[in-house]
Design an enzyme around this catalytic site. Structure first.
Site, PDB file in Angstrom:
ATOM      1  N   LYS A  87       0.845  -1.199   0.000  1.00 48.90           N
ATOM      2  CA  LYS A  87       0.000   0.000   0.000  1.00 48.90           C
ATOM      3  C   LYS A  87       0.880   1.250   0.000  1.00 48.90           C
ATOM      4  CE  LYS A  87      -1.573   2.593   3.332  1.00 48.90           C
ATOM      5  NZ  LYS A  87      -1.624   3.932   2.706  1.00 48.90           N
ATOM      6  N   GLY A 143       7.468   5.204   7.860  1.00 47.08           N
ATOM      7  CA  GLY A 143       6.635   6.383   8.079  1.00 47.08           C
ATOM      8  C   GLY A 143       6.986   7.046   9.402  1.00 47.08           C
ATOM      9  N   GLU A 187      10.537   1.403   9.983  1.00 50.53           N
ATOM     10  CA  GLU A 187      11.547   2.419   9.644  1.00 50.53           C
ATOM     11  C   GLU A 187      10.882   3.768   9.867  1.00 50.53           C
ATOM     12  OE1 GLU A 187      14.550   1.864   9.183  1.00 50.53           O
ATOM     13  OE2 GLU A 187      14.726  -0.198   8.479  1.00 50.53           O
ATOM     14  N   CYS A 203      14.131  11.044   5.688  1.00 50.63           N
ATOM     15  CA  CYS A 203      14.279  10.552   7.065  1.00 50.63           C
ATOM     16  C   CYS A 203      15.666  10.841   7.598  1.00 50.63           C
ATOM     17  CB  CYS A 203      13.980   9.056   7.114  1.00 50.63           C
ATOM     18  SG  CYS A 203      14.980   8.062   5.992  1.00 50.63           S
ATOM     19  N   GLY A 222       4.109   4.541  13.410  1.00 49.39           N
ATOM     20  CA  GLY A 222       4.763   3.259  13.696  1.00 49.39           C
ATOM     21  C   GLY A 222       4.274   2.659  15.008  1.00 49.39           C
ATOM     22  N   GLU A 248      10.987  16.884  14.417  1.00 55.82           N
ATOM     23  CA  GLU A 248      11.351  16.582  13.023  1.00 55.82           C
ATOM     24  C   GLU A 248      10.450  17.381  12.092  1.00 55.82           C
ATOM     25  OE1 GLU A 248      10.021  12.837  11.332  1.00 55.82           O
ATOM     26  OE2 GLU A 248      11.870  12.619  10.204  1.00 55.82           O
TER      27      GLU A 248
HETATM   28  P1  NAD Z   1       2.975   8.521   7.728  1.00 54.96           P
HETATM   29  O1  NAD Z   1       3.328   7.770   8.974  1.00 54.96           O
HETATM   30  O2  NAD Z   1       1.983   9.596   7.817  1.00 54.96           O
HETATM   31  O3  NAD Z   1       2.442   7.526   6.589  1.00 54.96           O
HETATM   32  C1  NAD Z   1       3.187   6.424   6.148  1.00 54.96           C
HETATM   33  C2  NAD Z   1       2.233   5.379   5.613  1.00 54.96           C
HETATM   34  O4  NAD Z   1       1.458   4.855   6.678  1.00 54.96           O
HETATM   35  C3  NAD Z   1       1.235   5.874   4.583  1.00 54.96           C
HETATM   36  O5  NAD Z   1       1.095   4.886   3.574  1.00 54.96           O
HETATM   37  C4  NAD Z   1      -0.042   6.017   5.385  1.00 54.96           C
HETATM   38  O6  NAD Z   1      -1.226   5.909   4.619  1.00 54.96           O
HETATM   39  C5  NAD Z   1       0.073   4.860   6.344  1.00 54.96           C
HETATM   40  N1  NAD Z   1      -0.691   4.969   7.596  1.00 54.96           N
HETATM   41  C6  NAD Z   1      -1.104   6.097   8.219  1.00 54.96           C
HETATM   42  N2  NAD Z   1      -1.737   5.787   9.379  1.00 54.96           N
HETATM   43  C7  NAD Z   1      -1.690   4.440   9.493  1.00 54.96           C
HETATM   44  C8  NAD Z   1      -2.126   3.522  10.490  1.00 54.96           C
HETATM   45  N3  NAD Z   1      -2.740   3.924  11.604  1.00 54.96           N
HETATM   46  N4  NAD Z   1      -1.903   2.209  10.296  1.00 54.96           N
HETATM   47  C9  NAD Z   1      -1.238   1.787   9.185  1.00 54.96           C
HETATM   48  N5  NAD Z   1      -0.800   2.604   8.210  1.00 54.96           N
HETATM   49  C10 NAD Z   1      -1.012   3.918   8.366  1.00 54.96           C
HETATM   50  O7  NAD Z   1       4.379   9.052   7.169  1.00 54.96           O
HETATM   51  P2  NAD Z   1       4.659  10.002   5.918  1.00 54.96           P
HETATM   52  O8  NAD Z   1       4.223  11.385   6.265  1.00 54.96           O
HETATM   53  O9  NAD Z   1       4.159   9.364   4.678  1.00 54.96           O
HETATM   54  O10 NAD Z   1       6.270   9.937   5.865  1.00 54.96           O
HETATM   55  C11 NAD Z   1       7.120  10.794   6.582  1.00 54.96           C
HETATM   56  C12 NAD Z   1       7.758  10.075   7.771  1.00 54.96           C
HETATM   57  O11 NAD Z   1       8.408   8.894   7.338  1.00 54.96           O
HETATM   58  C13 NAD Z   1       8.839  10.909   8.446  1.00 54.96           C
HETATM   59  O12 NAD Z   1       8.736  10.791   9.852  1.00 54.96           O
HETATM   60  C14 NAD Z   1      10.140  10.248   7.974  1.00 54.96           C
HETATM   61  O13 NAD Z   1      11.256  10.442   8.818  1.00 54.96           O
HETATM   62  C15 NAD Z   1       9.709   8.819   7.912  1.00 54.96           C
HETATM   63  N6  NAD Z   1      10.593   8.061   7.030  1.00 54.96           N
HETATM   64  C16 NAD Z   1      11.426   7.132   7.585  1.00 54.96           C
HETATM   65  C17 NAD Z   1      12.310   6.420   6.777  1.00 54.96           C
HETATM   66  C18 NAD Z   1      13.221   5.398   7.347  1.00 54.96           C
HETATM   67  O14 NAD Z   1      13.754   4.594   6.583  1.00 54.96           O
HETATM   68  N7  NAD Z   1      13.426   5.357   8.656  1.00 54.96           N
HETATM   69  C19 NAD Z   1      12.322   6.658   5.402  1.00 54.96           C
HETATM   70  C20 NAD Z   1      11.451   7.617   4.866  1.00 54.96           C
HETATM   71  C21 NAD Z   1      10.579   8.307   5.692  1.00 54.96           C
END
Ligand code: NAD
Length: 477
Positions: free
Chosen positions: A172, A223, A245, A279, A228, A377
């Site tokens: 997804k 995310g 991650e 990230c 997470g 962040e």
């Molecule tokens: P987000 O957590 O808002 O969304 C990530 C994904 O999770 C999306 O597909 C979203 O639809 C889904 N999602 C949202 N709520 C959910 C839930 N309750 N249950 C399951 N899935 C759910 O993150 P974002 O805004 O898309 O990305 C930015 C974040 O990602 C930043 O904090 C960044 O640091 C982190 N990030 C981490 C890495 C890493 O490798 N550590 C890499 C890239 C981004």
């Protein structure tokens, strides 16, 4: 021939699937919706999971060579359609051409390299009397959930290890950037047995359904840290395996012996690559007080040369912020800085009437350590530059965060650089370089930046269940 500018559909059990509901996808450079993506229903997710579960029974038995071939086909198809992927990525994500090229060709490289990886049996004992071997068996259906900053690359970081180790997948993408991932599913439809690789699109609820789904054995998630934690909670009901991650607040520490002019471009891109929607972006820049003024001046000069515009324009180096909620969130950090009287060394004024979600590159001059811009962040192009004097103190400040994703140290005195680097609690510490990754290099976050790993053998093992088999070869019965 696949059209990249229309017909965005899901791939479920080898079939093209539309949905009764759809949601718009915006070009962040002009805030205009240019496509619709299907909003999967619960039943459609169930179909994807049951298709993946059925396909698992034969996919797990395929030799590595067959699975490697499939991943190579994925890489070949991405390469054959690289220009289309790059254009669509710029359109839905906002990143300029160079960034799109880096992501698409990085994804191709990763796909080919991970395809070569193997989880070999570990033989602990092999005598005439006994044999003890640990095998690594696939888990079943893996649910992949990706963010919007590197939608293709971070999908490949999940698809390739999941499939090579014999799992099947339901993926997804983020609702903000679903299109390239949907096209990847479409491209692979004829290359893989039905059900091995499913792509579903939808909002956050779809993610929640996945994490609670009894047919999914593992969630590979990238995310926010807060999301997470919700994923972990929801996955607890079925005790799913997890790779998380998550967010970061990476420090960069600059020693007094560097050449300010030479290091400035490196530090700039450490922080602002992908418009700081990264990230591992440097999110706190600690510069030794002896060279603080010089480094800040060089950073300001360099920042003024960087072109921020629609990623599709020639010469664009940074694009817009990817989506409206993120834009609002970053604006809030600007407001907070202004309210507290912090000085902007460059940038600071957002033109809200701009066509797209554009934010100027901004440096905040030595804000307090407990300010929001240092502690949180922002995930946007606003960077606090901070002064330090004492090694032990800067290490303490660098570690004084719930995050532990990455860090970097910059200096000519290699011993001092290494000594400082060793004391930072983070999953990756770069010394005199940054953002060097490889498919064989373990990647993962310490503390609240994650659980588990991606890439390398450690990453691959996250897609397997260790299964130890012992045999007594001389039974007395
Ligand atoms: P987000 O957590 O808002 O969304 C990530 C994904 O999770 C999306 O597909 C979203 O639809 C889904 N999602 C949202 N709520 C959910 C839930 N309750 N249950 C399951 N899935 C759910 O993150 P974002 O805004 O898309 O990305 C930015 C974040 O990602 C930043 O904090 C960044 O640091 C982190 N990030 C981490 C890495 C890493 O490798 N550590 C890499 C890239 C981004």
């Amino acid at each position: 021939m696949i059209e990249f500018d229309r017909d965005f559909v899901m791939t479920i059990n080898g079939r093209s699937v539309a949905s009764n509901n759809a949601f718009p996808v915006y070009n962040p450079a002009n805030r205009r919706a240019f496509a619709n993506a299907p909003d999967a229903s619960r039943e459609q997710l169930d179909d994807a999971v049951s298709g993946a579960a059925a396909a698992f029974e034969s996919w797990r038995k395929e030799p590595y060579a067959v699975r490697e071939k499939a991943l190579n086909a994925m890489a070949d198809l991405m390469e054959a359609n690289a220009a289309e992927f790059m254009a669509l990525l710029t359109r839905e994500q906002g990143k300029p051409k160079a960034g799109a090229e880096w992501e698409v060709f990085g994804s191709i490289h990763w796909c080919r390299e991970i395809a070569k990886q193997r989880l070999a049996d570990e033989i602990l004992e092999d005598t005439d009397a006994r044999r003890v071997v640990t095998r690594f068996a696939p888990l079943g259906v893996v649910g992949g959930i990706t963010p919007w900053n590197f939608p293709i690359l971070l999908a490949i970081w999940k698809i390739a290890p999941a499939l090579i180790s014999g799992n099947t997948m339901v993926l997804k993408p983020s609702p903000f950037t679903p299109l390239c991932t949907l096209k990847l599913g479409e491209l692979m439809r004829d290359e893989l047995p039905a059900g091995v690789f499913n792509v579903v699109s939808g909002g956050d609820d779809l993610g929640k359904w996945m994490t609670a789904h009894p047919g999914i054995s593992k969630i590979a998630f990238t995310g926010h840290t807060e999301t997470g934690k919700r994923v972990m909670q929801s996955s607890a009901g079925t005790l799913k395996r997890l790779t998380l991650e998550l967010g970061g607040n990476d420090p960069a520490i600059v020693l007094p012996d560097v050449d300010a002019k030479a290091v400035a471009p490196e530090l700039f891109w450490a922080a602002f690559q992908n418009n700081a929607q990264f990230c591992n972006a440097t999110k706190r820049l600690y510069v030794h007080e002896d060279i603080y003024d010089d480094v800040l001046k060089e950073l300001v000069e360099y920042a003024k040369t960087v072109k921020v515009s629609d990623g599709a324009e020639d010469g664009a180096q940074l694009g817009p912020i990817q989506n409206a909620p993120q834009y609002e969130k970053v604006m809030d950090y600007f407001e907070d800085c202004k309210k507290n009287g912090y000085r902007f060394a460059v940038g600071g004024d957002i033109d809200n009437s701009a066509q797209g979600w554009f934010i100027p590159v901004t440096l905040v001059d030595n804000p307090p350590e407990d300010s929001r811009i240092v502690q949180e962040e922002p995930f946007g192009p606003i960077l606090p530059v901070l002064k330090w004097r004492d090694d032990a103190d800067v290490v303490r400040r660098a570690n004084d965060t719930p995050y532990g994703l990455g860090a970097s140290v910059w200096g000519k005195d290699l011993e001092r650089v290494a000594r400082i680097g060793e004391q930072i609690d983070a999953g990756t510490v770069w010394l005199n370089e940054i953002h060097m990754y490889s498919p064989g290099q373990t990647f993962g976050g310490a503390k609240e930046s994650g659980i588990g790993y991606e890439n390398g053998v450690a990453g691959l093992k996250g897609y397997a269940q260790a299964k130890t088999i012992t045999i007594n070869k001389q039974p007395k019965f």
